[in-house]
Design a protein around this motif. Structure first.
Motif, mmCIF file in Angstrom:
data_model
loop_
_atom_site.group_PDB
_atom_site.id
_atom_site.type_symbol
_atom_site.label_atom_id
_atom_site.label_comp_id
_atom_site.label_asym_id
_atom_site.label_seq_id
_atom_site.Cartn_x
_atom_site.Cartn_y
_atom_site.Cartn_z
ATOM 1 N N THR A 199 0.847 -1.194 0.000
ATOM 2 C CA THR A 199 0.000 0.000 0.000
ATOM 3 C C THR A 199 0.882 1.243 0.000
ATOM 4 O O THR A 199 1.646 1.459 0.943
ATOM 5 N N PRO A 200 0.807 2.072 -1.031
ATOM 6 C CA PRO A 200 1.620 3.291 -1.035
ATOM 7 C C PRO A 200 0.944 4.397 -0.222
ATOM 8 O O PRO A 200 -0.265 4.370 -0.004
ATOM 9 N N THR A 201 1.742 5.363 0.220
ATOM 10 C CA THR A 201 1.141 6.530 0.854
ATOM 11 C C THR A 201 0.347 7.321 -0.175
ATOM 12 O O THR A 201 0.665 7.312 -1.362
ATOM 13 N N LEU A 202 -0.719 7.970 0.298
ATOM 14 C CA LEU A 202 -1.502 8.829 -0.591
ATOM 15 C C LEU A 202 -1.082 10.292 -0.487
ATOM 16 O O LEU A 202 -1.651 11.142 -1.180
ATOM 17 N N ARG A 203 -0.107 10.584 0.337
ATOM 18 C CA ARG A 203 0.384 11.963 0.389
ATOM 19 C C ARG A 203 1.046 12.308 -0.945
ATOM 20 O O ARG A 203 1.795 11.510 -1.512
ATOM 21 N N ASP A 204 0.715 13.480 -1.442
ATOM 22 C CA ASP A 204 1.210 13.969 -2.731
ATOM 23 C C ASP A 204 0.784 13.073 -3.890
ATOM 24 O O ASP A 204 1.409 13.077 -4.951
ATOM 25 N N ILE A 205 -0.298 12.309 -3.711
ATOM 26 C CA ILE A 205 -0.737 11.364 -4.731
ATOM 27 C C ILE A 205 -1.090 12.069 -6.046
ATOM 28 O O ILE A 205 -0.895 11.507 -7.143
ATOM 29 N N THR A 256 -1.917 17.233 -0.928
ATOM 30 C CA THR A 256 -0.767 17.719 -1.695
ATOM 31 C C THR A 256 0.039 18.689 -0.834
ATOM 32 O O THR A 256 -0.487 19.689 -0.343
ATOM 33 N N SER A 257 1.313 18.398 -0.664
ATOM 34 C CA SER A 257 2.178 19.206 0.186
ATOM 35 C C SER A 257 2.287 20.635 -0.334
ATOM 36 O O SER A 257 2.240 20.880 -1.546
#
Length: 591
Positions: free
Chosen positions: A309-315, A373-374
């Motif tokens: 499972t990848p992080t969804l931050r900055d997806i 999104t950062s």
């Protein structure tokens, strides 16, 4: 006058570097030692350099592009041996351990770097250890790993990523360590990071530096983080509705965790969501080839079809999505999960049809795009305080004489620094009567030097450790080769004869053109009609009117410079290769 104006523009831009965005940038832990900081910065530059790979042509950043969320806009990346098996997963917010790659093939980032950078023997030994370790973990956990799968893997084992292993009598590209020792570009970086000279550096130190950099790639905060700290206006109404759906009705947070003071947006585990079955519609018992994911690494049937499972931050920064890159947009991804994934024997119980309207899908996408999104693009470093103020450069012709009035472009390369614009302009200089000019580094980690009609040096990126350099300008209608003799007592060859193995009778004669140093000479040949690119070649040198075979090498016959041949390391490298082959006879096998 043009030089001074452009230099002042760059210096003004450098002075602005460090200005933050709307949210604090991630800071390095105050307890981080100077040596560890030096490892991160060395790793940053190694990561971005195409020569830091087994064949010296494809950088880590080619598949994990900083401006694309450290992923790849292509469905599959083009590595040195060809297309990669899967889409490149983001490198943001990785844990120190826990299984890396979509299938968990590697225990650490350093393990992965070894597979890309190490010699065949190193990669094979590390792969053998990792496979045995994964099988043992499955066994100790009582998960009943398949013994036949494991034995077949170990029996057919070859180094990762490089296809069929070539037999001992075929050439390898110049080993990475030899490349680094020959050109000296990273000497100061390794000395600062490891307190060692380049001759004492091995693959372990290179992999460690890259690992330190990759683990420093952290997102720095997004509107969602402000929202959970009590700022409701940080998210739009649509994004707020999407967040509640994400946590509740849609069930996304079951795998993309929102727990903790800084939500990771991943549980770090492997799940089967049916993606491997979207197009084939077959079971693992069938005849259709299906990507088995984690099951091929744990040797456990229940793990087949599971992926990390990848992080969804900055997806929103790095489409396409999934391990196969099969979804172009986040809306496509949410719609897939709304429909309950693709049924198969190992489908996760978390995956089931959900009654979401098109409007609700749009709200979830709004949360993913706006909320996660950062504020600042992750992975931006600071301009090093100790970088050289100026780089003293000399360009010489193949006959060793200064190249006068040569127009040289200094092209920004690598990654930009914090505060610099996404696109940094280059500069143009003209060499003086002595073939010299001086430039200052732009706000990027590297530069490249270019000149119309010539290749300068080997055309490699120059990291900002370098304060002075001398480069040979090879006309693109000629091929130059540097040749290192074993010691000063060894006579320099009069000629170097290169026979192109793949082209039958094609032979290229290199004649001595100039002396570069006490042990190094430059040889030049004309570009051959109908023969270009890199070829496996049998190389012989002429001394005392006799030809002496020195081995097989990969020689670039496209025009410009090709890799040097170094007699100092020939015997040692051949001996190491033979010992590794004897110790690991499976190297002679094929996939």
């Amino acid at each position: 006058m043009r030089y001074h104006a452009q230099r002042q523009w760059w210096l003004a831009l450098l002075a602005a570097v460090g200005v933050g965005g709307a949210f604090p940038a991630p800071e390095v832990d105050a307890r981080t030692s100077a040596a560890d900081l030096a490892k991160i910065e060395l790793g940053r530059r190694l990561f971005l350099d195409p020569t830091i790979s087994r064949m010296g042509t494809v950088s880590c950043a080619a598949c994990h592009q900083p401006e694309h969320g450290f992923s790849d806009p292509r469905v599959q990346s083009m590595g040195e041996p060809g297309l990669t098996k899967r889409h490149s997963q983001t490198l943001l917010d990785l844990p120190a351990t826990g299984g890396f790659h979509w299938d968990g093939e590697f225990d650490t980032v350093a393990d992965l770097a070894f597979a890309r950078l190490g010699t065949f023997a190193e990669a094979l030994d590390r792969s053998r250890t990792l496979n045995a370790r994964r099988f043992q973990r499955s066994l100790e956990a009582g998960r009943e790993p398949n013994d036949d799968w494991y034995k077949k893997r170990m029996r057919d084992l070859t180094p990762p990523y490089y296809g069929a292993v070539t037999p001992a009598n075929t050439p390898e590209f110049t080993p990475l360590l030899l490349r680094l020792r020959q050109d000296g570009r990273y000497d100061d970086g390794f000395r600062a990071a490891f307190g060692a000279n380049i001759d004492d550096i091995g693959t372990h130190e290179i992999a460690t530096a890259i690992e330190n950099y990759v683990l420093s790639l952290r997102t720095s905060g997004a509107p969602y983080d402000r929202f959970v700290r009590g700022e409701p206006e940080a998210l739009s109404a649509a994004a707020r509705r999407g967040l509640y759906l994400f946590k509740d009705k849609a069930g996304c947070a079951q795998c993309h965790s929102l727990k903790g003071s800084y939500a990771p947006l991943t549980d770090g585990k492997f799940h089967n969501t049916g993606v491997s079955f979207r197009s084939v519609g077959a079971s693992f018992e069938g005849r259709v080839e299906v990507d088995g994911g984690h099951g091929t690494m744990s040797f456990v049937k229940a793990d087949l079809g599971r992926f990390k499972t990848p992080t969804l931050r900055d997806i929103a920064r790095h489409p396409p999505y999934m391990h196969d890159g099969g979804f172009k947009t986040l809306k496509d991804v949410v719609a897939y999960y709304r429909d309950g994934g693709t049924p198969n024997a190992n489908l996760s119980p978390h995956i089931r049809p959900v009654k979401l309207t098109d409007a609700e899908i749009n709200d979830i996408v709004a949360f993913l795009e706006e909320g996660l999104t950062s504020y600042e693009r992750p992975g931006l470093g600071q301009v090093p305080k100790d970088r050289p103020a100026e780089v003293f450069t000399k360009i010489v012709a193949i006959n060793g004489r200064p190249m006068r009035s040569l127009s040289v472009r200094v092209v920004p390369f690598g990654d930009r620094f914090r505060g610099a614009p996404r696109t940094v302009r280059g500069q143009v200089f003209e060499t003086d009567r002595a073939g010299k000019f001086t430039f200052s580094y732009p706000p990027t980690t590297h530069v490249k030097l270019e000149a119309n009609g010539y290749e300068l040096g080997l055309g490699r990126a120059i990291p900002d450790y370098v304060s002075s350099l001398t480069l040979v300008a090879t006309p693109t209608d000629k091929i130059s080769m540097r040749y290192h003799v074993a010691d000063q007592k060894q006579q320099a060859p009069k000629r170097i004869i290169v026979k192109v193995i793949s082209r039958g009778s094609v032979t290229v004669e290199f004649k001595r053109a100039s002396r570069i140093s006490a042990k190094e000479y430059l040889y030049v040949a004309p570009v051959q009609k109908g023969v270009s690119g890199s070829h496996r070649c049998q190389v012989a040198v002429e001394r005392n009117r006799r030809l002496q075979q020195v081995g097989m090498f990969v020689v670039d016959l496209s025009g410009g410079a090709t890799e040097p041949i170094d007699e100092r390391g020939l015997r040692r490298n051949v001996a190491r290769f033979i010992r590794a082959t004897v110790a690991n006879p499976t190297r002679r096998g094929r996939r």
